[in-house]
Design a protein around this motif. Structure first.
Motif: not given
Length: 218
Positions: A45, A47-50
């Protein structure tokens, strides 16, 4: 180039076990656990990671540490081990309520893998064929999700599955227990390749990977 390397049966400590569960008592087994993914979920949440792409890397990184999860039979039925295996995973199409199966080459760098996985998912997002990629390799293991359901047990029955040595994973929806986020995950394995010790070690290392998710910030 990735190779499939035959196992030297003369020196392999598990030869007797392999032959027992391959020839005399063929069987597969399944194991379901709930992993504490609180740190993983909170880090995603921030970071920009999925989530899904990151889950795939976490699983693939642990799978690739251990030869027993990279095994495949040769044409003569003898065991061999891939140098590396790649995750092959399902993506859902809400408009048709169907799914496609994609793969992404494993990369031990989580950032590079994440970029490749997201790019692949975006590329085939609107392609409703079950297998849209024409260049699927042999050295893949399966990951699927039940995103709408959490579970404490899961069973998969594969016809002629006694010839399949690579693991099959199923991920469920998060649930919240006493302030912690837990994720159900099941694995199906072939007893000729994987014993209870190996399965327990797999989940112990998966728990550590999800519980110490600093790799998401790299």
């Amino acid at each position: 180039m990735t190779a499939l390397r035959p196992i030297d049966l003369a020196t392999w400590p598990r030869r007797e076990h392999f032959e027992h569960y391959r020839d005399r008592v063929p069987c597969t087994w399944e194991m379901t656990v709930e992993l504490d993914v609180t740190d993983f979920a909170e880090t995603v949440r921030r970071t920009d990671r999925r989530t899904y792409a990151s889950q795939l890397w976490a699983i693939a990184s642990v799978v690739n540490r251990h030869a027993e999860f990279r095994m495949q039979l040769l044409e003569d039925g003898s065991p061999a081990v891939w140098d590396v295996v790649h995750p092959m995973f399902t993506v859902f199409h809400p408009d048709t309520e169907t799914f496609s199966v994609l793969f992404v080459p494993y990369d031990d760098d989580p950032a590079r893998f994440h970029e490749a996985a997201v790019t692949t998912m975006e590329r085939y997002r609107d392609d409703h064929r079950m297998f849209p990629q024409v260049d699927r390799p042999e050295n893949v293991f399966d990951v699927s999700t039940l995103p709408g359901a959490s579970f404490t047990g899961f069973a998969l029955h594969v016809k002629d599955g006694f010839d399949h040595l690579l693991p099959i994973f199923t991920i469920g929806r998060y649930r919240y227990v006493e302030g912690r986020t837990v994720m159900p995950i099941a694995v199906q394995v072939n007893h000729a390749a994987v014993d209870g010790f190996h399965g327990s070690r797999l989940f112990t290392e998966l728990q550590t990977t999800f519980a110490e998710a600093g790799w998401l910030r790299g």
